[in-house]
Write an enzyme that holds these catalytic residues in place. Structure first.
Site, PDB file in Angstrom:
ATOM      1  N   PRO A 124       5.150  -4.766  -1.559  1.00  0.00           N
ATOM      2  CA  PRO A 124       5.014  -3.597  -2.414  1.00  0.00           C
ATOM      3  C   PRO A 124       4.449  -3.978  -3.862  1.00  0.00           C
ATOM      4  O   PRO A 124       4.810  -5.094  -4.254  1.00  0.00           O
ATOM      5  CB  PRO A 124       6.299  -3.010  -2.382  1.00  0.00           C
ATOM      6  CG  PRO A 124       7.330  -4.254  -2.402  1.00  0.00           C
ATOM      7  CD  PRO A 124       6.533  -5.109  -1.188  1.00  0.00           C
ATOM      8  N   GLY A 172       0.725  -1.074   0.006  1.00  0.00           N
ATOM      9  CA  GLY A 172      -0.095   0.221  -0.020  1.00  0.00           C
ATOM     10  C   GLY A 172       0.839   1.407  -0.094  1.00  0.00           C
ATOM     11  O   GLY A 172       0.172   2.235   0.111  1.00  0.00           O
ATOM     12  N   CYS A 212     -18.861   4.664 -24.032  1.00  0.00           N
ATOM     13  CA  CYS A 212     -20.226   5.119 -23.996  1.00  0.00           C
ATOM     14  C   CYS A 212     -20.603   5.479 -22.457  1.00  0.00           C
ATOM     15  O   CYS A 212     -21.671   4.843 -22.008  1.00  0.00           O
ATOM     16  CB  CYS A 212     -21.232   4.173 -24.575  1.00  0.00           C
ATOM     17  SG  CYS A 212     -20.813   3.910 -26.305  1.00  0.00           S
ATOM     18  N   ARG A 225       2.176  -1.649  -6.352  1.00  0.00           N
ATOM     19  CA  ARG A 225       2.146  -0.545  -6.971  1.00  0.00           C
ATOM     20  C   ARG A 225       3.381   0.286  -6.971  1.00  0.00           C
ATOM     21  O   ARG A 225       3.976   0.914  -7.867  1.00  0.00           O
ATOM     22  CB  ARG A 225       1.062   0.562  -6.573  1.00  0.00           C
ATOM     23  CG  ARG A 225       0.947   1.705  -7.086  1.00  0.00           C
ATOM     24  CD  ARG A 225       0.032   2.876  -5.990  1.00  0.00           C
ATOM     25  NE  ARG A 225      -1.162   1.922  -5.713  1.00  0.00           N
ATOM     26  CZ  ARG A 225      -2.253   2.045  -6.441  1.00  0.00           C
ATOM     27  NH1 ARG A 225      -2.765   2.701  -7.192  1.00  0.00           N
ATOM     28  NH2 ARG A 225      -3.359   1.491  -5.788  1.00  0.00           N
TER      29      ARG A 225
END
Length: 437
Positions: free
Chosen positions: A299, A256, A366, A301
Site C-alpha cells: 500500500p 493499488g 499557462c 496511496r
C-alpha cells in the site's frame, strides 16, 4: 437531474459538515475553524504560506497499523513513491512496515533515515546501473526484476546471493484508469504470464549463481476497488508457481487499494480483501499441491492519501459565460493528477459559509487544462484572499510536483497533537537557479 440534485450542498447556507472519509483522522470544525492535527488551517497558512501541503502524522501511522492488523501474517511494504519524504519513511519504519523504492534517489532518502536495508525492496521497470549499484551497496533485502536485460545486469553486478522477486504481468483487468492499469497484457511492466516470459524469467534467475529467487510479484493497478481482481491475480500467479518447479517463498500482490476522493465514494474493503485473498491463495495452492507462500502487499496511496490536505489562497474570481472560475496560487505544478488522470477533488472554503453555487477551481499555470476541481460547491461570495482546503492530497502530490513556469514547489508541513513543523521546506528562487551553470 439538476446540479443541485447531484450536489446536495449546492444552494445550502451555513458551513457544511466535513465530508466523511476524506479528511485526516481527528480533523474537526471548532467555532468555524478547520483544525488539522489540532492546528487551525488559518494558522498554518499564515505561518507557512500557500500553497501548503499539510500532512497529519497520526493518520499515516493509523493507516499503516490498519494494514498490519488486517494481515498480521503478511509483510506490509510501503510504496515509497507515493510520498518520498524522510519523515514519512521514519513513520512507516516505526510502524513495522517495509519499504519499496524505485530509484537511487528514493533509496538515498531511505538511507538518510537508517531504514533497515533488509526491509527495502528495489522496484521499477528501468533500473540504471547506478540504481542497481546503490541497492547492492546498501544491501537491500530484495530486488524485483522486470526485464531479461536487468536479470543479466544484476547477475553480473551482484557479488553474493542477492534475493530477487520476478515481476509477473498476470493479465488481469483492474477496471481502473488505463494510465494506471499495470496488470494487463501488452504494457511496459513485468513479464507476461500468458506469453511465457514469466516462466522464462524464473528459469533465467535460477541459472544466475549470484541471484536467489525468493518470490514472485505482481501489481494489477492503482485505485482498484474490486477485491476479486486480487483474487484472480493470486490464482494466476500460483499457477506459475506450480509450473515452474522452483520453491517460491513469497508472493507479493502489490498495492493499488482504492481510496475515496469525493463524497459518497466508498472505502476499500480491507477486511474483505484480507479474508478473500487468504482463502483464494490457500485453495489454489492446495489444488495445485504447492506450499502456500508468505503474502506481501504494497500500500502507498492507501497509507498517506487521506493524511494530506493542501491549502490554497484564492487569487482571483472570474465569471464566465457559463462558469465561475476561482483561480488559486497553486495548480498543476503541485497537483498534476487532474490533468494526467482526470482526477476529481472536493474543495472547502475555510472559515466562512453561505449560500453555495458550483464553481471551477483553476490553477495559476499557462495551460487551459490547469483545472484542480470542477463543479464544486463554494459560497457564492468567494473572493480573492479566501483560503481553500483540498483533502486527500497526501499521495502523488509532493511526489509528482514540478517546477512548471519556474514556480517553486510548496512545503510539506507535518501536524500532530496541535504542533506543526516543516518536513520539506518551500522551494525558493535560489533553489531553482542553483542547477544553472
Amino acid at each position: 437531474m439538476t446540479l443541485a440534485e447531484l450536489l446536495p450542498s449546492v444552494g445550502m447556507t451555513g458551513e457544511p459538515a466535513l465530508e466523511t472519509g476524506l479528511w485526516p483522522l481527528g480533523t474537526r470544525l471548532e467555532r468555524g475553524e478547520l483544525l488539522l492535527g489540532g492546528v487551525p488551517a488559518t494558522e498554518l497558512a499564515a505561518r507557512f504560506g500557500t500553497p501548503c501541503q499539510v500532512l497529519d502524522e497520526g493518520t499515516v501511522r493509523a493507516r499503516a497499523r490498519a494494514f498490519r492488523e488486517a494481515l498480521p501474517e503478511a509483510e506490509v511494504v510501503f510504496a515509497g513513491k507515493a510520498l518520498p519524504c524522510r519523515e514519512v519513511y521514519r513513520w512507516v519504519a516505526d510502524e513495522g512496515l517495509s519499504l519499496d523504492v524505485c530509484s537511487a534517489g528514493e533509496l538515498a532518502i531511505a538511507r538518510s533515515v537508517g531504514f533497515p536495508a533488509e526491509r527495502v525492496l528495489l522496484h521499477g521497470n528501468v533500473k540504471t546501473p547506478e540504481d542497481l549499484k546503490a541497492a547492492l551497496g546498501y544491501g537491500v533485502g530484495r530486488v524485483v526484476v522486470d526485464s531479461f536485460d536487468e536479470i543479466e545486469q544484476l547477475g553480473a553486478l551482484a557479488e553474493g546471493p542477492q534475493d530477487v522477486l520476478v515481476r509477473v504481468t498476470p493479465g488481469v483487468d483492474p477496471r481502473t484508469h488505463r494510465a494506471v492499469a499495470t496488470g494487463v497484457e501488452d504494457q511496459k511492466f513485468g513479464f507476461s504470464l500468458a506469453g511465457g516470459d514469466a516462466l522464462e524469467a524464473v528459469l533465467r534467475v535460477v541459472e544466475q549463481p549470484s541471484l536467489r529467487l525468493v518470490g514472485l510479484h505482481c501489481h494489477v493497478g492503482s485505485q482498484v476497488r474490486h477485491v476479486a481482481v486480487y483474487e484472480e491475480a493470486a490464482r494466476r500467479v500460483v499457477g506459475l508457481i506450480a509450473s515452474c518447479g522452483v520453491r517460491i517463498e513469497q508472493l507479493d500482490l502489490g498495492g493499488g487499494f482504492a481510496v475515496p476522493y469525493l463524497p459518497g465514494e466508498g472505502e476499500f474493503d480491507l477486511g474483505g480483501f484480507a479474508h478473500r485473498v487468504r482463502v483464494a491463495l490457500s485453495h489454489e495452492c492446495a489444488l495445485r499441491r504447492v506450499p502456500v507462500p508468505r503474502l506481501s502487499i504494497e500500500p502507498g496511496r492507501a497509507v498517506v492519501a487521506r493524511a494530506g490536505v493542501t491549502l490554497y489562497r484564492v487569487a482571483a474570481v472570474k465569471r464566465g459565460v457559463r462558469r465561475v472560475f476561482v483561480a488559486v496560487d497553486g495548480g498543476m505544478s503541485d497537483n498534476p493528477r487532474p490533468a494526467l488522470y482526470g482526477s476529481r477533488y472536493a474543495v472547502r472554503l475555510v472559515r466562512r459559509g453561505g449560500r453555495r453555487a458550483p464553481v471551477t477551481v483553476v490553477g495559476r499555470h499557462c495551460e487551459a487544462g490547469d483545472v484542480l476541481a470542477e463543479d464544486v460547491p463554494l459560497p457564492e461570495d468567494v473572493r480573492a484572499g479566501d483560503l481553500l482546503a483540498v483533502p486527500v492530497t497526501g499521495a502523488y502530490h509532493h511526489a509528482l510536483a514540478s517546477n512548471y513556469n519556474a514556480v517553486g514547489r510548496p512545503p510539506v508541513v507535518g501536524v500532530r497533537d496541535g504542533v506543526a513543523r516543516v518536513l520539506v521546506r518551500r522551494e525558493t528562487e535560489e533553489d531553482l537557479l542553483r542547477r544553472e551553470v
